[in-house]
Scaffold this active site. Structure first.
Site, PDB file in Angstrom:
ATOM      1  N   TYR A   1     -23.815  73.120 -27.973  1.00  0.00           N
ATOM      2  CA  TYR A   1     -25.479  73.489 -28.458  1.00  0.00           C
ATOM      3  C   TYR A   1     -26.335  72.979 -27.250  1.00  0.00           C
ATOM      4  O   TYR A   1     -25.954  72.074 -26.200  1.00  0.00           O
ATOM      5  CB  TYR A   1     -25.849  72.692 -29.609  1.00  0.00           C
ATOM      6  CG  TYR A   1     -26.040  70.949 -29.704  1.00  0.00           C
ATOM      7  CD1 TYR A   1     -24.915  70.182 -29.475  1.00  0.00           C
ATOM      8  CD2 TYR A   1     -27.307  70.785 -29.569  1.00  0.00           C
ATOM      9  CE1 TYR A   1     -25.184  68.867 -29.391  1.00  0.00           C
ATOM     10  CE2 TYR A   1     -27.630  69.238 -29.692  1.00  0.00           C
ATOM     11  CZ  TYR A   1     -26.508  68.226 -29.529  1.00  0.00           C
ATOM     12  OH  TYR A   1     -26.720  66.872 -29.484  1.00  0.00           O
TER      13      TYR A   1
ATOM     14  N   LYS B   1     -22.116  68.907 -24.390  1.00  0.00           N
ATOM     15  CA  LYS B   1     -23.145  68.697 -25.285  1.00  0.00           C
ATOM     16  C   LYS B   1     -22.576  69.508 -26.546  1.00  0.00           C
ATOM     17  O   LYS B   1     -22.728  70.866 -26.537  1.00  0.00           O
ATOM     18  CB  LYS B   1     -24.504  69.464 -25.079  1.00  0.00           C
ATOM     19  CG  LYS B   1     -25.923  69.005 -25.785  1.00  0.00           C
ATOM     20  CD  LYS B   1     -26.889  68.984 -25.024  1.00  0.00           C
ATOM     21  CE  LYS B   1     -28.067  68.725 -26.206  1.00  0.00           C
ATOM     22  NZ  LYS B   1     -28.254  67.419 -26.460  1.00  0.00           N
TER      23      LYS B   1
ATOM     24  N   GLU C   1     -25.110  55.051 -22.680  1.00  0.00           N
ATOM     25  CA  GLU C   1     -26.466  56.021 -23.274  1.00  0.00           C
ATOM     26  C   GLU C   1     -26.914  55.593 -24.570  1.00  0.00           C
ATOM     27  O   GLU C   1     -26.380  54.541 -25.064  1.00  0.00           O
ATOM     28  CB  GLU C   1     -26.331  57.536 -23.013  1.00  0.00           C
ATOM     29  CG  GLU C   1     -25.125  57.952 -23.849  1.00  0.00           C
ATOM     30  CD  GLU C   1     -25.140  59.589 -23.735  1.00  0.00           C
ATOM     31  OE1 GLU C   1     -25.967  60.232 -23.622  1.00  0.00           O
ATOM     32  OE2 GLU C   1     -23.954  59.880 -24.221  1.00  0.00           O
TER      33      GLU C   1
ATOM     34  N   LEU D   1     -24.200  62.157 -21.648  1.00  0.00           N
ATOM     35  CA  LEU D   1     -24.735  63.564 -21.334  1.00  0.00           C
ATOM     36  C   LEU D   1     -25.809  63.350 -20.069  1.00  0.00           C
ATOM     37  O   LEU D   1     -26.522  62.495 -20.319  1.00  0.00           O
ATOM     38  CB  LEU D   1     -25.355  63.872 -22.687  1.00  0.00           C
ATOM     39  CG  LEU D   1     -25.984  65.398 -22.503  1.00  0.00           C
ATOM     40  CD1 LEU D   1     -24.796  66.228 -22.588  1.00  0.00           C
ATOM     41  CD2 LEU D   1     -26.975  65.611 -23.734  1.00  0.00           C
TER      42      LEU D   1
HETATM   43  N1  PDD Z   1     -30.060  65.071 -27.750  1.00  0.00           N
HETATM   44  N2  PDD Z   1     -27.615  61.756 -24.707  1.00  0.00           N
HETATM   45  C1  PDD Z   1     -27.211  62.366 -25.911  1.00  0.00           C
HETATM   46  C2  PDD Z   1     -25.968  61.737 -26.506  1.00  0.00           C
HETATM   47  C3  PDD Z   1     -28.096  63.137 -26.686  1.00  0.00           C
HETATM   48  O1  PDD Z   1     -27.817  64.119 -27.685  1.00  0.00           O
HETATM   49  C4  PDD Z   1     -29.271  63.641 -25.838  1.00  0.00           C
HETATM   50  C5  PDD Z   1     -30.362  64.641 -26.421  1.00  0.00           C
HETATM   51  C6  PDD Z   1     -29.618  62.852 -24.586  1.00  0.00           C
HETATM   52  C7  PDD Z   1     -30.973  63.468 -23.807  1.00  0.00           C
HETATM   53  O2  PDD Z   1     -30.797  64.585 -23.261  1.00  0.00           O
HETATM   54  P1  PDD Z   1     -32.164  65.589 -22.826  1.00  0.00           P
HETATM   55  O3  PDD Z   1     -33.033  64.872 -22.010  1.00  0.00           O
HETATM   56  O4  PDD Z   1     -31.656  66.694 -22.251  1.00  0.00           O
HETATM   57  O5  PDD Z   1     -32.657  65.955 -24.327  1.00  0.00           O
HETATM   58  C8  PDD Z   1     -28.658  62.138 -23.907  1.00  0.00           C
HETATM   59  C9  PDD Z   1     -30.864  65.938 -28.322  1.00  0.00           C
HETATM   60  C10 PDD Z   1     -32.297  65.902 -28.365  1.00  0.00           C
HETATM   61  C11 PDD Z   1     -30.322  66.270 -29.721  1.00  0.00           C
HETATM   62  O6  PDD Z   1     -28.847  66.261 -29.885  1.00  0.00           O
HETATM   63  O7  PDD Z   1     -31.024  66.628 -30.496  1.00  0.00           O
END
Ligand code: PDD
Length: 284
Positions: free
Chosen positions: A31, A146, A178, A202
């Site tokens: 996703y 992801k 993270e 991620l």
């Molecule tokens: N999640 N690490 C993890 C495990 C995440 O699920 C996310 C973002 C990030 C940050 O990535 P980005 O800056 O590209 O949003 C880091 C999204 C927002 C979610 O699962 O809803």
């Protein structure tokens, strides 16, 4: 709300997925979450590149080229009720005839897109900061992908919620990885530190933006492994994600981070981030 499912635009209530979908039975899918400002998807090319990397990582062919994705997303964004949205894209390995871990010979991926109103954190959270807990990172070793199998992330996030906190900061083998759904930055002696991109986290699009902004403004920063003790002794800790933007963590496991108030480097970054949002994100 109008959503896209397998070639059709339809009301969310009418969107149905077969019970034998591998996304449902195995969490076999990937996703993306793309923030949209003033009806413009932010960093679309980067999100589509990361989607491709996730698809490659799970050995699933991309059902659409970038131009097709872009057209589908534009339509969803146009149908959305608000100008700022959070576009969710999901691709699963589709339905199977019998339950079997092995991939089916012929695959028809399930493609789903929706645009929800973008809800950024309340002002109070960035003014006062948020509380976090920590936990051992018990996820798998491909956290760079992801994927929709988010059970570990859900369990980890719920630990924070159960403790009346917002995020769970994850440590693996003595190092910061993270957050349960965010990347984590820290400040030490005025220097901004971030863990390096690898299979244990991620690669956040917001993470890249924060590092770019730091570079553009000459803020001293370094990307390197961060030991757990360093993170626990940080002057500042932040979480970043597409929907939360940048938020200061002011307590970790009930102990104050630095002064226990959002720090000066955060205040600076938050201002730069909002400027960037007004000038670049909203106007392309
Ligand atoms: N999640 N690490 C993890 C495990 C995440 O699920 C996310 C973002 C990030 C940050 O990535 P980005 O800056 O590209 O949003 C880091 C999204 C927002 C979610 O699962 O809803």
């Amino acid at each position: 709300m109008t959503v896209y499912l397998n070639g059709e635009f339809l009301p969310l209530e009418q969107a149905r997925v077969p019970a034998m979908d591998r996304g449902f039975l195995f969490g076999d899918g990937v996703y993306e979450v793309i923030p949209v400002y003033s009806r413009r998807p932010f960093r679309l090319a980067e999100h589509l590149r990361r989607l491709q990397a996730s698809l490659d990582g799970i050995r699933l062919a991309n059902p659409h080229g970038d131009a097709e994705w872009s057209a589908l997303i534009d339509r969803i964004v146009a149908e959305g009720e608000t100008d700022d949205q959070s576009v969710y894209i999901q691709v699963t390995r589709g339905p199977m005839a019998v339950r079997n871990h092995a991939f089916p010979k012929k695959i028809t991926p399930t493609v789903f897109i929706m645009g929800e109103p973008l809800v950024t954190p309340p002002a109070e959270q960035r003014e006062r900061g948020i509380a976090a807990v920590s936990a051992a990172d018990f996820r798998w070793l491909r956290c760079d992908l992801k994927v929709t199998s988010l059970l570990a992330n859900c369990l980890l996030r719920q630990m924070a919620i159960d403790a009346g906190c917002v995020e769970t900061v994850l440590f693996r083998d003595g190092y910061l990885s993270e957050g349960s759904a965010s990347n984590i930055f820290m400040v030490k002696d005025g220097l901004l530190l971030a863990p390096p991109k690898n299979h244990l986290m991620l690669a956040g699009i917001t993470y890249d933006v924060v590092l770019e902004i730091a570079a553009a403004h000459g803020l001293p920063h370094e990307v390197r492994d961060i030991r757990e003790e360093e993170a626990r002794a940080a002057e500042e800790l932040w979480m970043t994600s597409s929907t939360k933007e940048v938020l200061p963590i002011v307590t970790l496991d009930g102990k104050p981070v630095g002064t226990g108030k959002p720090g000066p480097v955060f205040a600076q970054m938050y201002g730069w981030y909002q400027d960037f949002k007004q000038h670049v994100m909203r106007h392309g």
